[in-house]
Design a protein around this motif. Structure first.
Motif, short mmCIF file in Angstrom:
data_model
loop_
_atom_site.label_atom_id
_atom_site.label_comp_id
_atom_site.label_asym_id
_atom_site.label_seq_id
_atom_site.Cartn_x
_atom_site.Cartn_y
_atom_site.Cartn_z
N LEU A 302 0.88 -1.03 -0.13
CA LEU A 302 -0.25 0.18 0.20
C LEU A 302 0.82 1.44 0.15
O LEU A 302 0.47 2.26 -0.74
N THR A 317 -10.31 -3.44 -5.49
CA THR A 317 -10.13 -1.95 -6.00
C THR A 317 -9.60 -1.74 -7.38
O THR A 317 -9.89 -0.82 -8.16
N GLN A 322 -9.84 2.82 -8.08
CA GLN A 322 -8.71 3.20 -7.01
C GLN A 322 -9.40 3.81 -6.02
O GLN A 322 -10.49 4.34 -5.83
N GLU A 323 -9.04 3.67 -4.74
CA GLU A 323 -9.55 4.53 -3.78
C GLU A 323 -8.62 5.72 -3.53
O GLU A 323 -7.61 6.14 -3.81
N GLN A 327 -8.36 7.19 1.92
CA GLN A 327 -8.66 6.01 2.41
C GLN A 327 -7.54 5.11 2.26
O GLN A 327 -7.49 4.26 3.40
N ARG A 328 -6.51 5.40 1.63
CA ARG A 328 -5.24 4.54 1.62
C ARG A 328 -4.66 4.76 2.99
O ARG A 328 -4.22 3.83 3.72
N ARG A 331 -6.12 2.97 5.66
CA ARG A 331 -6.01 1.57 5.65
C ARG A 331 -4.77 1.17 6.23
O ARG A 331 -4.48 0.48 7.04
#
Lengths: 407, 416
Positions: A302, A317, A322-323, A327-328, A331
């Motif tokens: 990530l 995803t 894509q996020e 959001q990434r 995470r």
């Protein structure tokens, strides 16, 4: 504890255990008790000694795998794979190798050996075994231990295991390891067989004594027609009856000895239970380490944006867009927390494991002392019993002889 | 197995119940038998009139240890391999001061068939006497090798016993055939001559006609007959028991020989206990060897003597039968004379001969029976004491083995 690619070996191996500071400083000596000559450092190659003599260079190979069916402890049919272990000794002069031993072992026997080594050499890093269950392969929905690829990988893994043990300066001298390679059948079977054979011997001995009782009857009948010989015959016959009757007490004592042997076998079971518990603890550890490694992997990916592992989340995803960076970030943060948690867990499990091994070791030491003491006592009382039986025999026949002398 | 038994005392025998280890010995129930005693013969025998009878009685008295003048030994078996056959000969050494022997010492070699010849000649020439038995001619069990050391030694002992029994006999030891057997360089030449060296009595008894029915068997001979019947029966039972014991012991031995090594295998899997376990294994091995020696001894020394006595009593029964025939003939002839209804019945010469014959026979047999009873008693005393001895020795060997490992078991293993 950075892990690059999932290395099967590394996954199974917890963090190396530090040498235990055992309360009894004679740890090494205790180890040495079980394996004669373990104190001496041997050459680091595949040289083996047995009882400290005849150094020979040996080659070990796990050459074949074979499907077998048998009955398990529950008397249910089961299928398993047996592996052929061949041991060759290499003549120094011409490098020719001669097959010295070959026998079949199944995976569970390797596990037993490894557990034994783990317990008896807690300060040594014991080589790992190949995975217990087939890895989850993406194109198969369930683990299949009969899968030929799996069996082949396992065969290689088992061979590596044996070679590593054989090249370890201390482990290679272990007697149980030597017997694993050379002697079909194991210790428990041997002690069991002692019990069985004892029963057979006792049955036969019973027959010998009882038939002598017939002398009593015929001597009595014969004495009736004899004038001078009569008394001597009759009284000798009486002693023959005594002789025949004496076997009942003797065999009662022998049964007591057989019971003591059985008790001794319970020690083996206790040891086995300890090993099993250890195995479970190890498995827990492995799982935790695996989880941790996977999470770290994810986190790294990530963070760097590379995808190396297959994950459902990653897939969706890719498919559904894509996020967002937020959001990434979220995470990553979550994963970092999980990783921290995981590391804590692993640390505590590690500690737990070592604590267990330490206690188990103490337990086993205690068992061992007790077992050796108990068995010695059993052997001594068995010998005393035999002596008593001989003395009774001498007494009876001496009495009979005196009666005969008066004929 | 339930055994009922009176406190040791001679008397009637109770039938006992036996479990699975009791052998099927023989018909249940046995009678009390009249013991042969040394009383004077009752019945039809008249006072001895023959001078030779007195001679015989005198000779009896002379035969005690101090006046022994004849010594015979059988030893040194040798194997002979010829084109036609292979056989064993034994050396017979004789030492004697008797006038019947030209030299004080003789040494000859004889084989089994020579002994067989001797025995037949003795039976022919001395039919009123009990002739000792020979060991069995043929090997009963085909498994036994008749040239094995054990078999040859067993046979040698039996042949030695045979000759010694004849040597000890006041009449038989003077037999001419016996003399020839002990002294002749070439026995076969003598055999071929077909010597008719029958004694007077032998000659006469040989021609006794059979087929006469016996009226009154004297009580004492009836008793001897019954005694021999029961005696042979009991010996047969003892033989079967002894064989069964040996069989059980051998099976026990087989298991022992598997049992010991298990401790060795176990010892290899142990560290501190390795030596003690190995010690137990060796100990059991020693006991196994001792047991093997016991079974060998019983087979070689005990069983053959039992069998000899069974053969002995068989041959004695036939002598008794012959005696009956002699008496029967006499009785028949006597009756025939009585029926002739003469005024003063004069007993004809041939009837007197019959009477003479009968009375000799009775006297010889009586004397021999007494001698036989004495010898039997000594022989069985020795045989049974020997059996007890062998068992004692077996247990002593085992005792030694087990006692010697106690210190090993108690030893504290050094910490390594």
């Amino acid at each position: 504890m950075e892990q690059a690619a999932p290395d099967p070996e590394r996954l199974l191996q917890p963090a190396p255990l530090e040498p235990l500071s055992h309360p009894d400083a004679g740890l090494e000596s205790m180890v040495g008790e079980e394996t004669k000559g373990a104190r001496d450092e041997g050459p680091g190659d595949g040289t083996m000694t047995e009882n400290n003599f005849s150094l020979k260079k040996i080659e070990i190979s796990v050459s074949e795998a074979e499907k077998r069916t048998g009955r398990n402890a529950m008397n249910m049919q089961e299928t398993y794979t047996a592996y052929l272990i061949e041991t060759r000794s290499v003549e120094h002069s011409d490098g020719q190798s001669v097959l010295t031993d070959s026998l079949w072992r199944r995976y569970s026997e390797f596990e037993l050996l490894r557990n034994y080594l783990l317990v008896y050499y807690p300060h040594i890093v014991v080589p790992p075994l190949p995975e217990k269950r087939a890895e989850f392969v993406w194109h198969k929905l369930s683990a299949d231990n009969m899968d030929p690829d799996f069996v082949e990988r396992r065969r290689i893994g088992l061979e590596n295991f044996l070679l590593r043990v054989a090249s370890h300066p201390i482990l290679c001298r272990d007697k149980i390891f030597y017997l694993f390679l050379t002697q079909e059948g194991n210790w428990k079977e041997t002690v069991n067989e002692t019990g069985f054979q004892l029963k057979r011997v006792a049955d036969r001995l019973y027959g010998v004594y009882k038939v002598h009782g017939n002398y009593g009857r015929v001597f009595s009948e014969w004495s009736a027609i004899e004038k001078e010989m009569g008394d001597g015959l009759q009284s000798a016959g009486h002693h023959m009856d005594v002789y025949a009757a004496s076997i009942d007490d003797i065999l009662e004592d022998e049964e007591h000895y057989a019971d003591q042997l059985k008790e001794y076998l319970f020690y083996a079971e206790a040891l086995r239970a300890v090993c099993r518990k250890h195995e479970l603890t190890q498995y827990d550890l492995e799982t935790a380490a695996q989880d941790l490694a996977a999470k770290k992997q994810q986190c790294e990916e990530l963070a760097t944006g590379t995808v190396r592992t297959f994950s459902l989340k990653g897939m969706t995803t890719k498919l559904f867009g894509q996020e967002t960076p937020e959001q990434r970030e979220a995470r990553i943060k979550m994963l970092e927390e999980q990783i921290k948690e995981g590391e804590q867990q692993l640390k505590s499990k590690n500690l737990e494991g070592r604590e267990f091994v330490k206690n188990a070791w103490a337990d086993i030491e205690r068992f061992k002392e007790q077992k050796n003491h108990d068995l010695k006592e059993a052997l001594i009382s068995y010998a005393v019993m035999q002596i008593s039986m001989c003395k009774k025999g001498i007494q009876v026949w001496t009495n009979a002889k005196e009666c005969f002398s008066k004929m | 197995m339930e055994i009922e038994r009176d406190p040791p005392c001679p008397g009637p025998v109770r039938v006992m119940s036996v479990g699975v280890w009791g052998l099927d010995l023989e018909q249940p129930g046995s009678q009390d038998l009249i013991l042969p005693n040394g009383g004077t013969p009752a019945g039809t025998a008249s006072p001895a009139s023959s001078s030779s009878l007195l001679n015989r009685l005198q000779l009896d008295d002379d035969m005690d240890g101090e006046t022994r003048d004849l010594f015979v030994t059988v030893d040194d078996p040798k194997k002979h391999v010829c084109t036609m056959e292979t056989y064993i000969t034994y050396r017979i050494t004789t030492k004697s001061t008797r006038v019947e022997f030209d030299l004080p010492e003789y040494s000859v070699r004889r084989r089994y068939q020579d002994f067989d010849w001797l025995r037949n000649k003795l039976e022919e020439s001395q039919p009123t006497h009990l002739i000792p038995p020979l060991p069995e001619k043929f090997v009963v069990k085909g498994v036994v090798d008749r040239f094995s050391e054990e078999f040859v030694e067993t046979r040698r002992k039996a042949l030695d016993k045979f000759l010694k029994r004849i040597t000890d006999h006041p009449v038989l030891s003077f037999n001419e055939h016996f003399n020839v057997f002990l002294t002749a360089k070439d026995l076969n030449a003598h055999k071929k001559q077909g010597m008719a060296l029958l004694t007077r009595v032998g000659e006469s008894v040989k021609h006794v006609a059979g087929g006469y029915k016996l009226r009154n068997r004297p009580l004492e001979f009836a008793a001897i007959g019954e005694y021999l019947d029961t005696f042979a029966l009991k010996l047969g039972t003892i033989d079967r028991i002894a064989q069964r014991i040996i069989k059980e012991e051998i099976e026990y031995l087989v298991e022992l020989r598997e049992y010991g090594p298990v401790y060795s295998t176990w010892s290899a899997l142990e560290a501190e206990l390795a030596e003690p376990l190995e010690g137990v294994s060796a100990c059991i091995g020693n006991c196994s060897t001792a047991l093997e020696e016991l079974t060998d001894d019983m087979t070689e020394d005990f069983l053959p003597v039992l069998r000899e006595y069974i053969l002995y009593s068989d041959s004695m029964k036939s002598v008794l039968k012959k005696r009956d025939q002699v008496q029967a003939e006499y009785e028949a002839k006597l009756e025939a004379v009585a029926l002739r209804k003469e005024e003063r019945p004069k007993v004809p010469a041939d009837v007197e001969k019959c009477q003479d014959r009968m009375e000799c026979f009775n006297a010889d047999l009586k004397a021999d029976m007494e001698r036989w009873q004495n010898n039997k008693r000594q022989d069985f005393r020795q045989l049974l004491m020997g059996m007890a001895d062998k068992n004692i020795q077996y247990y002593e060997k085992c005792l030694l083995a087990w006692e010697s490992i106690i210190p090993l078991l108690q030893e504290k293993q050094e910490a390594k």
